[in-house]
Design a protein around this motif. Structure first.
Motif, PDB file in Angstrom:
ATOM      1  N   ASP A 237       6.242 -36.962 -21.371  1.00 42.40           N
ATOM      2  CA  ASP A 237       7.557 -37.863 -21.989  1.00 42.40           C
ATOM      3  C   ASP A 237       7.975 -37.016 -21.034  1.00 42.40           C
ATOM      4  OD1 ASP A 237       8.560 -39.878 -23.685  1.00 42.40           O
ATOM      5  OD2 ASP A 237       9.007 -38.023 -23.630  1.00 42.40           O
ATOM      6  N   CYS A 238       8.882 -38.102 -20.364  1.00 47.92           N
ATOM      7  CA  CYS A 238       9.988 -37.664 -19.086  1.00 47.92           C
ATOM      8  C   CYS A 238      11.430 -37.336 -20.127  1.00 47.92           C
ATOM      9  CB  CYS A 238      10.744 -39.108 -18.513  1.00 47.92           C
ATOM     10  SG  CYS A 238       9.654 -39.667 -17.342  1.00 47.92           S
ATOM     11  N   LYS A 239      11.551 -38.004 -21.731  1.00 49.26           N
ATOM     12  CA  LYS A 239      13.019 -37.554 -22.199  1.00 49.26           C
ATOM     13  C   LYS A 239      12.471 -36.077 -22.775  1.00 49.26           C
ATOM     14  CE  LYS A 239      15.352 -39.477 -25.991  1.00 49.26           C
ATOM     15  NZ  LYS A 239      15.353 -40.327 -27.586  1.00 49.26           N
ATOM     16  N   THR A 240      11.269 -35.910 -23.188  1.00 48.81           N
ATOM     17  CA  THR A 240      11.838 -34.291 -23.507  1.00 48.81           C
ATOM     18  C   THR A 240      10.883 -33.797 -22.827  1.00 48.81           C
ATOM     19  OG1 THR A 240       9.252 -34.639 -24.835  1.00 48.81           O
ATOM     20  CG2 THR A 240      11.509 -35.765 -26.003  1.00 48.81           C
ATOM     21  N   GLY A 241       9.538 -34.642 -22.216  1.00 43.06           N
ATOM     22  CA  GLY A 241       8.870 -33.161 -21.355  1.00 43.06           C
ATOM     23  C   GLY A 241       7.968 -32.782 -22.112  1.00 43.06           C
ATOM     24  N   TYR A 242       7.053 -33.381 -22.946  1.00 42.47           N
ATOM     25  CA  TYR A 242       6.504 -33.013 -24.057  1.00 42.47           C
ATOM     26  C   TYR A 242       5.009 -33.393 -23.265  1.00 42.47           C
ATOM     27  CZ  TYR A 242       3.057 -33.208 -27.950  1.00 42.47           C
ATOM     28  OH  TYR A 242       1.940 -33.009 -28.657  1.00 42.47           O
ATOM     29  N   VAL A 243       4.546 -32.364 -23.227  1.00 39.79           N
ATOM     30  CA  VAL A 243       2.999 -32.852 -22.378  1.00 39.79           C
ATOM     31  C   VAL A 243       1.628 -33.461 -23.512  1.00 39.79           C
ATOM     32  CG1 VAL A 243       0.753 -31.517 -21.435  1.00 39.79           C
ATOM     33  CG2 VAL A 243       2.744 -30.795 -21.266  1.00 39.79           C
ATOM     34  N   LEU A 244       1.006 -34.693 -23.446  1.00 43.40           N
ATOM     35  CA  LEU A 244       0.615 -35.383 -24.250  1.00 43.40           C
ATOM     36  C   LEU A 244      -0.481 -35.786 -24.213  1.00 43.40           C
ATOM     37  CD1 LEU A 244       2.521 -38.470 -23.104  1.00 43.40           C
ATOM     38  CD2 LEU A 244       2.874 -37.704 -25.632  1.00 43.40           C
ATOM     39  N   ASP A 245      -1.144 -35.077 -22.533  1.00 46.34           N
ATOM     40  CA  ASP A 245      -2.512 -35.608 -22.181  1.00 46.34           C
ATOM     41  C   ASP A 245      -2.583 -34.691 -20.364  1.00 46.34           C
ATOM     42  OD1 ASP A 245      -5.532 -35.596 -22.579  1.00 46.34           O
ATOM     43  OD2 ASP A 245      -5.387 -38.098 -22.676  1.00 46.34           O
ATOM     44  N   PHE A 246      -4.253 -34.462 -20.907  1.00 51.52           N
ATOM     45  CA  PHE A 246      -4.948 -33.455 -19.466  1.00 51.52           C
ATOM     46  C   PHE A 246      -5.446 -33.819 -19.127  1.00 51.52           C
ATOM     47  CE2 PHE A 246      -4.747 -30.624 -22.381  1.00 51.52           C
ATOM     48  CZ  PHE A 246      -5.365 -30.143 -22.194  1.00 51.52           C
ATOM     49  N   ILE A 247      -6.168 -33.914 -17.718  1.00 52.82           N
ATOM     50  CA  ILE A 247      -7.097 -33.958 -17.606  1.00 52.82           C
ATOM     51  C   ILE A 247      -7.946 -32.742 -16.064  1.00 52.82           C
ATOM     52  CG2 ILE A 247      -9.494 -35.285 -16.261  1.00 52.82           C
ATOM     53  CD1 ILE A 247      -8.236 -37.969 -16.967  1.00 52.82           C
ATOM     54  N   ILE A 248      -8.534 -31.694 -16.179  1.00 51.00           N
ATOM     55  CA  ILE A 248      -9.180 -31.181 -15.456  1.00 51.00           C
ATOM     56  C   ILE A 248      -9.861 -31.776 -14.238  1.00 51.00           C
ATOM     57  CG2 ILE A 248     -10.304 -28.931 -15.138  1.00 51.00           C
ATOM     58  CD1 ILE A 248      -9.068 -27.857 -17.955  1.00 51.00           C
ATOM     59  N   TYR A 249      -9.540 -31.665 -13.216  1.00 54.12           N
ATOM     60  CA  TYR A 249     -10.586 -31.911 -11.954  1.00 54.12           C
ATOM     61  C   TYR A 249     -11.127 -31.490 -11.948  1.00 54.12           C
ATOM     62  CZ  TYR A 249     -12.058 -33.591  -7.484  1.00 54.12           C
ATOM     63  OH  TYR A 249     -12.822 -34.175  -6.425  1.00 54.12           O
ATOM     64  N   THR A 250     -13.644 -31.405 -11.768  1.00 52.21           N
ATOM     65  CA  THR A 250     -14.289 -31.359 -11.799  1.00 52.21           C
ATOM     66  C   THR A 250     -14.614 -32.026 -10.274  1.00 52.21           C
ATOM     67  OG1 THR A 250     -15.318 -32.425 -13.514  1.00 52.21           O
ATOM     68  CG2 THR A 250     -14.144 -31.015 -14.551  1.00 52.21           C
ATOM     69  N   GLY A 251     -14.547 -33.177 -10.041  1.00 52.55           N
ATOM     70  CA  GLY A 251     -15.875 -33.094  -9.538  1.00 52.55           C
ATOM     71  C   GLY A 251     -16.462 -34.806  -9.333  1.00 52.55           C
ATOM     72  N   THR A 252     -16.443 -34.210 -10.967  1.00 51.93           N
ATOM     73  CA  THR A 252     -17.941 -35.835 -11.519  1.00 51.93           C
ATOM     74  C   THR A 252     -16.651 -37.021 -12.577  1.00 51.93           C
ATOM     75  OG1 THR A 252     -17.355 -34.213 -13.249  1.00 51.93           O
ATOM     76  CG2 THR A 252     -19.090 -33.727 -11.878  1.00 51.93           C
ATOM     77  N   ASP A 253     -17.852 -38.055 -13.335  1.00 49.35           N
ATOM     78  CA  ASP A 253     -17.319 -38.755 -13.269  1.00 49.35           C
ATOM     79  C   ASP A 253     -17.795 -38.640 -15.100  1.00 49.35           C
ATOM     80  OD1 ASP A 253     -19.895 -38.343 -13.369  1.00 49.35           O
ATOM     81  OD2 ASP A 253     -20.530 -40.750 -12.736  1.00 49.35           O
ATOM     82  N   VAL A 254     -16.718 -37.662 -15.719  1.00 49.44           N
ATOM     83  CA  VAL A 254     -17.777 -37.776 -17.047  1.00 49.44           C
ATOM     84  C   VAL A 254     -15.933 -37.643 -17.205  1.00 49.44           C
ATOM     85  CG1 VAL A 254     -17.605 -35.917 -18.546  1.00 49.44           C
ATOM     86  CG2 VAL A 254     -19.531 -35.732 -17.036  1.00 49.44           C
ATOM     87  N   ASP A 255     -14.919 -37.359 -16.757  1.00 50.42           N
ATOM     88  CA  ASP A 255     -13.604 -37.827 -17.831  1.00 50.42           C
ATOM     89  C   ASP A 255     -12.527 -38.735 -16.550  1.00 50.42           C
ATOM     90  OD1 ASP A 255     -13.175 -35.274 -19.442  1.00 50.42           O
ATOM     91  OD2 ASP A 255     -13.340 -34.180 -17.231  1.00 50.42           O
ATOM     92  N   ILE A 256     -13.537 -38.762 -15.313  1.00 50.63           N
ATOM     93  CA  ILE A 256     -12.674 -40.286 -14.471  1.00 50.63           C
ATOM     94  C   ILE A 256     -13.536 -40.845 -14.105  1.00 50.63           C
ATOM     95  CG2 ILE A 256     -11.115 -40.553 -12.732  1.00 50.63           C
ATOM     96  CD1 ILE A 256     -10.201 -37.087 -13.190  1.00 50.63           C
ATOM     97  N   ARG A 257     -14.091 -42.059 -14.579  1.00 45.60           N
ATOM     98  CA  ARG A 257     -14.770 -43.278 -13.742  1.00 45.60           C
ATOM     99  C   ARG A 257     -15.331 -43.172 -12.651  1.00 45.60           C
ATOM    100  NH1 ARG A 257     -12.042 -45.787 -17.791  1.00 45.60           N
ATOM    101  NH2 ARG A 257     -10.931 -46.563 -16.805  1.00 45.60           N
ATOM    102  N   SER A 258     -16.012 -42.689 -12.296  1.00 50.86           N
ATOM    103  CA  SER A 258     -16.678 -43.445 -10.889  1.00 50.86           C
ATOM    104  C   SER A 258     -16.535 -44.955 -10.005  1.00 50.86           C
ATOM    105  CB  SER A 258     -17.760 -42.412  -9.810  1.00 50.86           C
ATOM    106  OG  SER A 258     -18.641 -42.942 -10.605  1.00 50.86           O
ATOM    107  N   GLY A 259     -16.166 -45.004  -9.154  1.00 54.94           N
ATOM    108  CA  GLY A 259     -16.248 -46.395  -8.197  1.00 54.94           C
ATOM    109  C   GLY A 259     -15.425 -46.861  -8.781  1.00 54.94           C
TER     110      GLY A 259
END
Length: 642
Positions: free
Chosen positions: A340-362
């Motif tokens: 969040d830009c106003k407060t700097g609060y971390v809302l969410d995160f994704i760890i890059y692993t090279g697979t399509d579990v968290d991030i859809r491929s294609g």
């Protein structure tokens, strides 16, 4: 009769190598190599003729084998002379077969079509075929009215402005989370104990005295881990050292050194003892999901959001380790962070692993577009404004976000698809603008051209608040550049604040590094939530974490008994300087010569037992307070609320 002269037979060892290189020998070798190439190409052509299942023609025919490549004959791979001299040392790979894939963006309308031609390309959903750009002097941006009055701290947090600071921390690491960690740690230790074969080294490595971890003990372990960021020492054993030069009395008061090391050794977060298919984060997926759920539930963001990368230091063996030269650590686990830009609060995160579990491929918008869609999935259709750098920003993704009622602003790479062309030579300070519907493509020349793509700015020049040192005139920049510089730095600011309380310890287990970084993010979010509720900006992040640590010790810590009746001389003299000042002395005599008696401070105002008026003739020499010599003197100097 003279004997007949015979010519001695020459062996290969008696003939020098230059004598073999005759013209006939070279001709024979050339014919032999040509014959082998013809055989190789004919075998490839026969194999291609047999493959009639795929009617799609090749874009280019297969090239003949070259001397620089590796040739296969007789069931084995043969290196050529150039490779034996140190050329290509890779494995044998067949020439790459590229097939025609005509796209509507690059194919001409008058191209002939036949039944044998490949199937026409169908544009995927979200892909932009073309964008019409035109030069403009004034641009009207899209309107994103944000009137969500519920933004900010949510009631699910369960804390108010008068709540204790420890309550903010316990909202994230509640009993559910701590019970999971405790149970998995105990199970993992039992698993390692049962895994070793009888008589093996592994069997004896885990037979040290051990008792199962409890929830209060795990809270104390977290407190010690966070405290190590405030007391820097080179070795873990130095924290429990009794050397008068480097000792820290708080270490060893609630947990021994060996107990802390054993808990860290068996720290675990999952019952799965084997790899989960396509999920490289299975070792702490559960604990990470619980914390992410609380990040989202306790705070609702304001209008402006930002996405950027963060890197957690790790140099061990890991398949998805990343290298980012612009980051402080350069090597480690890459986090895609939404703030969040106003407060700097971390809302969410994704760890890059090279697979399509968290991030859809294609994804039609590429990998970077899939990251944006995944992080922003819960915030679409709410008129947010997203700030991204040139790794994510593209005209196609911007149009997709417009359909999701989300504004964007970010820098763009020069060769992005559908990005309009701008003249290369421009004077410093000039601004060129082109619009494509609600999108504004802007190029502002500073030391080098800066490309900005926005849907929420006009591109007009504004005073940046800086003064040119040469001309003493105010420096003007486009409004998009000024707004981008203000909001894009929030992730880097969060990394800077976390680095001040970084509790990472050296370990070979990457998931422990990830967990400790999540612990730092929890403390950062606690600091932001406390500021939002109390409006107290004077309490720094380091001071807030110290209060969390002290309150964890006070609530969950149990003072360990001292082992051994005889104390060390250095330990006996540890408080010598303090006790020299704070000591019991007699009250001054009265004028009549009798001993002076005053009322005990602790007995009159205590909150731990019944109050009473006790006359005492002793007082503390440094505090000048009347105190009873038995219990009140110790309570007054050791308890905050006596």
């Amino acid at each position: 009769m003279t004997p007949a002269t015979t010519t001695p037979r020459l062996s290969a060892s008696t003939i020098s190598r230059p004598s073999l290189l005759t013209s006939s020998y070279l001709l024979h070798s050339a014919k032999k190599r040509r014959r082998r190439r013809l055989e190789f190409s004919s075998s490839d052509s026969s194999e291609d003729e047999e493959d009639v299942d795929d009617p799609t023609p090749l874009a280019t025919p297969l090239p003949p084998p070259t001397r620089g490549g590796r040739q296969r004959r007789g069931g084995r791979v043969r290196r050529t002379r150039g490779q034996r001299r140190g050329g290509d040392r890779g494995h044998f790979t067949a020439p790459r077969q590229t097939r025609r894939d005509p796209s509507p963006l690059h194919s001409s309308d008058d191209s002939p079509s036949s039944p044998s031609s490949p199937q026409q390309h169908q544009p995927q959903q979200g892909v932009v075929d073309a964008i019409s750009w035109r030069e403009c002097d004034e641009h009207t941006p899209a309107d994103f009215p944000f009137q969500d009055q519920s933004a900010g701290v949510q009631p699910e947090l369960g804390c108010t402005a008068t709540s204790n600071i420890l309550d903010f921390f316990l909202a994230f690491f509640d009993v559910t989370v701590m019970t999971l960690i405790v149970n998995e740690t105990n199970l993992y230790r039992q698993h390692l104990l049962n895994w070793g074969r009888p008589g093996s080294v592994r069997e004896y490595a885990h037979k040290a005295p051990w008792t199962d971890v409890t929830v209060p003990e795990m809270y104390v372990w977290l407190a010690y881990t966070m405290l190590m960021a405030h007391v820097k020492k080179h070795d873990l054993k130095d924290y429990w050292s009794r050397n008068v030069i480097i000792q820290t009395p708080i270490f060893g008061k609630y947990m021994s050194r060996d107990r802390y090391r054993f808990i860290y050794k068996y720290l675990h977060f999952t019952t799965s003892m084997g790899p989960v298919p396509n999920d490289r984060l299975y070792k702490f997926r559960h604990i990470m999901s619980l914390v992410q759920e609380r990040f989202t539930k306790f705070f609702k963001p304001y209008q402006k959001l930002v996405i950027d990368e963060s890197l957690v230091l790790f140099r061990g063996r890991l398949s998805f380790i990343q290298y980012i030269p612009s980051k402080r650590h350069r090597f480690g686990l890459k986090f895609f962070v939404l703030c969040d830009c106003k407060t700097g609060y971390v809302l969410d995160f994704i760890i890059y692993t090279g697979t399509d579990v968290d991030i859809r491929s294609g994804d039609p918008h590429g990998f970077s577009g899939a990251v944006v869609k995944t992080l922003m999935d819960k915030h679409f259709k709410q008129n947010h404004i997203l700030y991204t750098d040139n790794y994510y920003t593209s005209p196609a993704l911007t149009q997709y976000l417009l359909q999701e009622e989300t504004g964007t602003c970010g820098t763009v790479r020069k060769f992005r698809k559908h990005w309009p062309a701008f003249p290369d030579t421009q004077e410093r300070g000039t601004v060129k603008k082109k619009e494509g519907g609600p999108m504004l493509a802007l190029q502002w020349v500073d030391k080098r051209p800066v490309n900005i793509l926005t849907t929420v700015h006009t591109g007009d020049l504004q005073d940046s608040g800086k003064v040119d040192h040469h001309t003493q005139e105010p420096v003007k920049k486009p409004d998009a550049v000024i707004d981008y510089n203000i909001n894009m730095r929030l992730v880097d600011k969060s990394d800077m604040m976390v680095s001040d309380i970084d509790c990472l310890r050296k370990t070979r287990k990457w998931y422990r590094k990830g967990f400790l970084h999540i612990l730092d993010l929890v403390v950062l979010n606690c600091h932001i939530l406390h500021q939002q509720l109390t409006q107290n900006t004077s309490l720094s992040l380091r001071l807030l974490e110290r209060q969390i640590i002290s309150q964890l010790f006070e609530k969950f810590g149990t003072i360990l008994p001292r082992i051994g009746a005889v104390r060390d001389v250095n330990d006996r003299m540890a408080a010598a300087e303090y006790m020299a000042a704070h000591k019991l002395v007699l009250n001054p005599l009265r004028p009549s010569g009798r001993a002076g008696f005053n009322k005990c401070q602790v007995c009159m105002y205590t909150s731990r037992r019944d109050k009473k008026r006790t006359e005492t003739k002793y007082r503390c020499a440094a505090c000048n307070v009347a105190l009873c010599p038995v219990n009140c003197f110790a309570e007054f100097h050791s308890l905050e609320n006596y």
